[in-house]
Design a protein around this motif. Sequence first.
Motif, PDB file in Angstrom:
ATOM      1  N   ALA A   1       0.462  -0.926  -0.259  1.00  0.00           N
ATOM      2  CA  ALA A   1      -0.409  -0.028   0.221  1.00  0.00           C
ATOM      3  C   ALA A   1       0.904   1.655  -0.091  1.00  0.00           C
ATOM      4  O   ALA A   1       0.604   2.409  -0.850  1.00  0.00           O
ATOM      5  N   ASP A   2       1.608   1.448   0.808  1.00  0.00           N
ATOM      6  CA  ASP A   2       3.308   2.136   1.218  1.00  0.00           C
ATOM      7  C   ASP A   2       3.210   2.850  -0.631  1.00  0.00           C
ATOM      8  O   ASP A   2       3.559   3.761  -1.433  1.00  0.00           O
ATOM      9  N   ARG A   3       3.785   1.573  -1.385  1.00  0.00           N
ATOM     10  CA  ARG A   3       4.177   1.716  -2.966  1.00  0.00           C
ATOM     11  C   ARG A   3       3.420   2.312  -3.796  1.00  0.00           C
ATOM     12  O   ARG A   3       3.610   2.490  -4.525  1.00  0.00           O
ATOM     13  N   LEU A   4       2.032   1.619  -3.743  1.00  0.00           N
ATOM     14  CA  LEU A   4       0.336   1.679  -4.711  1.00  0.00           C
ATOM     15  C   LEU A   4       0.337   3.206  -3.722  1.00  0.00           C
ATOM     16  O   LEU A   4       0.186   3.880  -5.502  1.00  0.00           O
ATOM     17  N   ALA A   5       0.562   3.349  -3.070  1.00  0.00           N
ATOM     18  CA  ALA A   5       0.274   4.876  -2.999  1.00  0.00           C
ATOM     19  C   ALA A   5       1.607   6.529  -3.139  1.00  0.00           C
ATOM     20  O   ALA A   5       0.811   7.185  -4.134  1.00  0.00           O
TER      21      ALA A   5
END
Length: 272
Positions: A121-125
């Motif tokens: 999620a951090d990288r997708l954000a």
Amino acid sequence: MRWVSWLSIPVLLLLLVAVVQTAGSVEAPLTAAPEIPAQQRLDAAVQRLNQRFQQRWQQAGLQPVAQADDLTVFRRVSLALFGCVPALAEIRAFERDQQPDRLDRWIVRMLRDDRFGRYFADRLARSLTGVEQGPLFIFRRDRLRDWLAQQLLADAAWGQMTRDLIAAEGLWTDQPAANFLTIARMENEELDETKLAGRTVRAFLGQRIDCAQCHDHPFDPFWKQGHFEGFAAWYCQATVSLAGVTDFDRDKSQQPVVYRIMDGGAEDKTGR
């Protein structure tokens, strides 16, 4: 100085409680892997993919290296899904699992782990909104990241996630997907539709067409300036205020907004 030693006792007790609470908050390592239902197995797809690779290797005259052992693959998958190597307890549990399908089962278990949700999620954000801080108060990266993690762990369809992000309405705290839009808010409470158009194409189509904002793409004959304008028009009716994201269904002259898909570069006589 005897009072110092008596004073240190409650301090030590507080420190001990803090350490115990911190230790209890650390996630327990993976110790078991679930069975995979027959209808969810991907053996046939994996076999077809391997055959395809083998054909390409033969055509290119390449000799693949020896297959890595299970523990090496387990470590690599942990780095890919969690961003860290497995814990010692996880390695020991994996070694005790001697079933031939242990890698498949452990990978399924890892994909259900909260660490995977948070890491991806951090990288997708970052891919969706970049690394900029965004407008104060109305952009909450933490809420967007938490929402993405929930969607990933729930195995939500990417198509539905895309619709939720680009068509979000409401308050950025109650509707976390709206943070994809609020990061592009300008001072007049309108959205920077050109920024959102370029970001939408990069995030969901894997293309960069920012230069088509001013002219047809110089290297890709497909992308025309009209394509970019069409993407930007999608966001023109949306505004962001302290009440949240609102998408109006009427233009400034109170005429209903009609969206149509047009050929790139074509003009609409109605001006919409």
